[in-house]
Write a protein that holds these residues in place. Structure first.
Motif, PDB file in Angstrom:
ATOM      1  N   ASP A 246       0.849  -1.185   0.000  1.00  0.00           N
ATOM      2  CA  ASP A 246       0.000   0.000   0.000  1.00  0.00           C
ATOM      3  C   ASP A 246       0.889   1.241   0.000  1.00  0.00           C
ATOM      4  O   ASP A 246       1.541   1.558   0.999  1.00  0.00           O
ATOM      5  CB  ASP A 246      -0.918   0.004   1.232  1.00  0.00           C
ATOM      6  N   LYS A 248       0.177   4.301   0.116  1.00  0.00           N
ATOM      7  CA  LYS A 248      -0.236   5.333   1.074  1.00  0.00           C
ATOM      8  C   LYS A 248       0.431   5.113   2.432  1.00  0.00           C
ATOM      9  O   LYS A 248       0.911   6.055   3.068  1.00  0.00           O
ATOM     10  CB  LYS A 248      -1.750   5.325   1.238  1.00  0.00           C
ATOM     11  N   ILE A 249       0.477   3.859   2.891  1.00  0.00           N
ATOM     12  CA  ILE A 249       1.107   3.550   4.177  1.00  0.00           C
ATOM     13  C   ILE A 249       2.609   3.799   4.108  1.00  0.00           C
ATOM     14  O   ILE A 249       3.210   4.353   5.035  1.00  0.00           O
ATOM     15  CB  ILE A 249       0.813   2.093   4.585  1.00  0.00           C
ATOM     16  N   GLU A 313      -4.375  16.317   4.161  1.00  0.00           N
ATOM     17  CA  GLU A 313      -3.331  16.075   3.158  1.00  0.00           C
ATOM     18  C   GLU A 313      -2.951  17.356   2.421  1.00  0.00           C
ATOM     19  O   GLU A 313      -1.819  17.480   1.947  1.00  0.00           O
ATOM     20  CB  GLU A 313      -3.810  15.024   2.138  1.00  0.00           C
ATOM     21  N   GLN A 378      -6.630   7.055   9.359  1.00  0.00           N
ATOM     22  CA  GLN A 378      -7.313   6.837   8.084  1.00  0.00           C
ATOM     23  C   GLN A 378      -6.679   5.733   7.258  1.00  0.00           C
ATOM     24  O   GLN A 378      -7.396   4.962   6.599  1.00  0.00           O
ATOM     25  CB  GLN A 378      -7.302   8.139   7.265  1.00  0.00           C
ATOM     26  N   TYR A 379      -5.347   5.635   7.287  1.00  0.00           N
ATOM     27  CA  TYR A 379      -4.647   4.788   6.319  1.00  0.00           C
ATOM     28  C   TYR A 379      -4.055   3.495   6.904  1.00  0.00           C
ATOM     29  O   TYR A 379      -3.824   2.548   6.150  1.00  0.00           O
ATOM     30  CB  TYR A 379      -3.521   5.589   5.650  1.00  0.00           C
ATOM     31  N   LEU A 433       1.022  11.718  -1.653  1.00  0.00           N
ATOM     32  CA  LEU A 433      -0.030  11.076  -0.855  1.00  0.00           C
ATOM     33  C   LEU A 433      -1.385  11.719  -1.145  1.00  0.00           C
ATOM     34  O   LEU A 433      -2.402  11.023  -1.239  1.00  0.00           O
ATOM     35  CB  LEU A 433       0.311  11.191   0.634  1.00  0.00           C
ATOM     36  N   ALA A 437      -4.684   9.835  -2.644  1.00  0.00           N
ATOM     37  CA  ALA A 437      -5.938   9.889  -1.886  1.00  0.00           C
ATOM     38  C   ALA A 437      -7.063  10.459  -2.746  1.00  0.00           C
ATOM     39  O   ALA A 437      -8.199   9.966  -2.707  1.00  0.00           O
ATOM     40  CB  ALA A 437      -5.749  10.717  -0.624  1.00  0.00           C
TER      41      ALA A 437
END
Length: 460
Positions: A246, A248-249, A313, A378-379, A433, A437
């Motif tokens: 992932d 995002k992580i 973000e 959130q992530y 990011l 998103a």
């Protein structure tokens, strides 16, 4: 120059008060009585935990020096603390997900109380053991409590947006007001009451014991991965796969490591930056000023997070750029302001300029903490939250250990330049990011055809 200190401190205090008093209904979120009770209980415990941490900070180096240890030996003790956080932190975080976050929070209290107890001995081996215990405790402080809060918040069915209230209040109290009060209280114990440099550690142990009693009596247990047949290695593998699969992580982990690495480096650099010729600067007063600036940042963050139309973000890109610019000031002043050749005395003109920049950086730190907590909620997947959060701290601790080991090898301007570059890179990653998103939000948005399909049963 004392007038300058009081001016900066007073200006920051006035701004914080103005922000808090000027909040209107648009900046507030309507909540329930049950949530407020839950939030206040967590904030009380978190404040006690942070008091136990902040009371120790200003006196660790001083205590070691009072025991007769030199800069090299003290540096090794500090490296041991960050090293143990790196080596044992991920293991402890995984155990928190598997064995329970409440147990992990209680373990933090016990471990840190034992670390405080070791400060009564002047033997190097015992002090080293205390630093190792302190490193483990630090990993738990920055993972277990947040993991428990997020899981318990969701388990009780509270609105997701309400998390931002708890995050911003926790930073406002724990990293702001409590830090200032702890510094003043420690000063009373050591200087006014002449109880010696060990007294703040004993006081910290008392606050930790009180917080542990509240946890044991009022908190319920929650877990990460509900599967009891997963061993520690499987948990590590699962967390590593989650980060690798992932983006995002992975981006969130890189952003956190870059910012916190720069922040911890700044902690070691601000004193020599403001007193390059051994100028007499009020360390305690400057520390309190930094904490007040951090409170200012957390107050701004609470207003930003309260607005549903403004995404975290988006504004964090600006925060990272501003923080990078603030740490460039020592480099700029070294070129534009002629260095003073006078030993001692009060803070120089370039030091005054840098102090203002450092206050801006601390305000960015105050915005960073509740904002990064919001993004983590959130992530990061719930089943391995503590494990993944401690994975993020591995590169951070490696970086800090390298900096500590080579702190005398590079000019201070080079160190600040490196931190500024890291923060600028963090802003670029934050931009990436945000793009991911936004793309995910568009992909998951229902189409007109899907909306029509949902409306068909109603029309029928």
């Amino acid at each position: 120059m004392e007038v300058f200190y009081y001016f900066v401190f007073g200006a920051l205090g006035s701004i914080v008060a103005a922000i808090e008093l000027s909040k209107n209904n648009r900046d507030r979120i309507n909540t329930t009585t049950a949530f407020n009770s839950f939030k206040n209980n967590y904030l009380l415990v978190y404040s006690l935990m942070m008091a136990g941490d902040w009371l120790q900070g200003p006196y660790v180096y001083y205590l070691y020096s009072q025991y007769g240890y030199g800069k090299g030996e003290i540096g090794q003790l500090f490296i041991a603390g960050f090293g143990s956080s790196m080596l044992f932190g991920t293991i402890v975080g995984s155990l928190a997900d598997k064995q329970g976050r409440k147990r992990a929070c209680v373990t933090y209290c016990i471990t840190y109380i034992l670390s405080c107890t070791t400060k009564h001995s002047s033997e190097y081996k015992i002090l080293m053991l205390g630093r190792i215990l302190g490193g483990i405790a630090t990993s738990l402080l920055f993972s277990a409590f947040e993991s428990w809060l997020v899981a318990e918040h969701n388990k009780r069915g509270f609105e997701q947006q309400w998390l931002s209230i708890t995050f911003s209040k926790a930073i406002f109290l724990g990293n702001g007001l409590i830090a200032i009060l702890s510094g003043l209280f420690g000063n009373v114990l050591v200087d006014s009451l002449a109880l010696g440099p060990v007294a703040p550690f004993d006081a910290a142990a008392c606050f930790l014991a009180l917080g542990m009693a509240i946890i044991l009596s009022s908190w319920t247990e929650n877990f990460g991965d509900p599967s009891e047949n997963k061993d520690l290695l499987t948990q590590f593998r699962g967390a590593a796969v989650a980060i690798a699969s992932d983006e995002k992580i992975a981006l969130l982990g890189a952003i956190q490591s870059l910012f916190e690495g720069s922040m911890y480096t700044f902690v070691f650099l601000w004193t020599p930056a403001l007193s390059p010729n051994n100028e007499e600067i009020p360390h305690g007063f400057i520390f309190a000023t930094f904490m007040l600036a951090s409170m200012l940042g957390s107050s701004l963050a609470s207003r930003l997070l309260a607005r549903a139309s403004l995404r975290v973000e988006n504004y964090m890109q600006i925060v990272f750029i501003v923080s990078a610019a603030s740490l460039v000031l020592p480099i700029v002043t070294s070129f534009l302001v002629p260095p003073s050749q006078v030993k001692g005395g009060s803070i120089s003109f370039s030091g005054c300029i840098q102090l203002i920049g450092f206050c801006v950086f601390e305000a960015c730190v105050g915005i960073f903490w509740p904002s990064i907590m919001k993004m983590r909620s959130q992530y990061i997947p719930e089943e391995a939250r503590s494990t993944i959060m401690n994975f993020f701290r591995i590169p951070l601790n490696i970086f800090v250990c390298v900096v500590l080991y080579n702190v005398d090898a590079f000019p201070i301007t080079v160190m600040f330049g490196m931190c500024s570059i890291f923060l600028f890179v963090a802003s670029i990653l934050q931009r990436r990011l945000m793009v991911i998103a936004d793309k995910l939000k568009i992909e998951t948005r229902p189409t007109f055809r899907e909306k029509d399909a949902e409306m068909e049963p109603l029309n029928a």
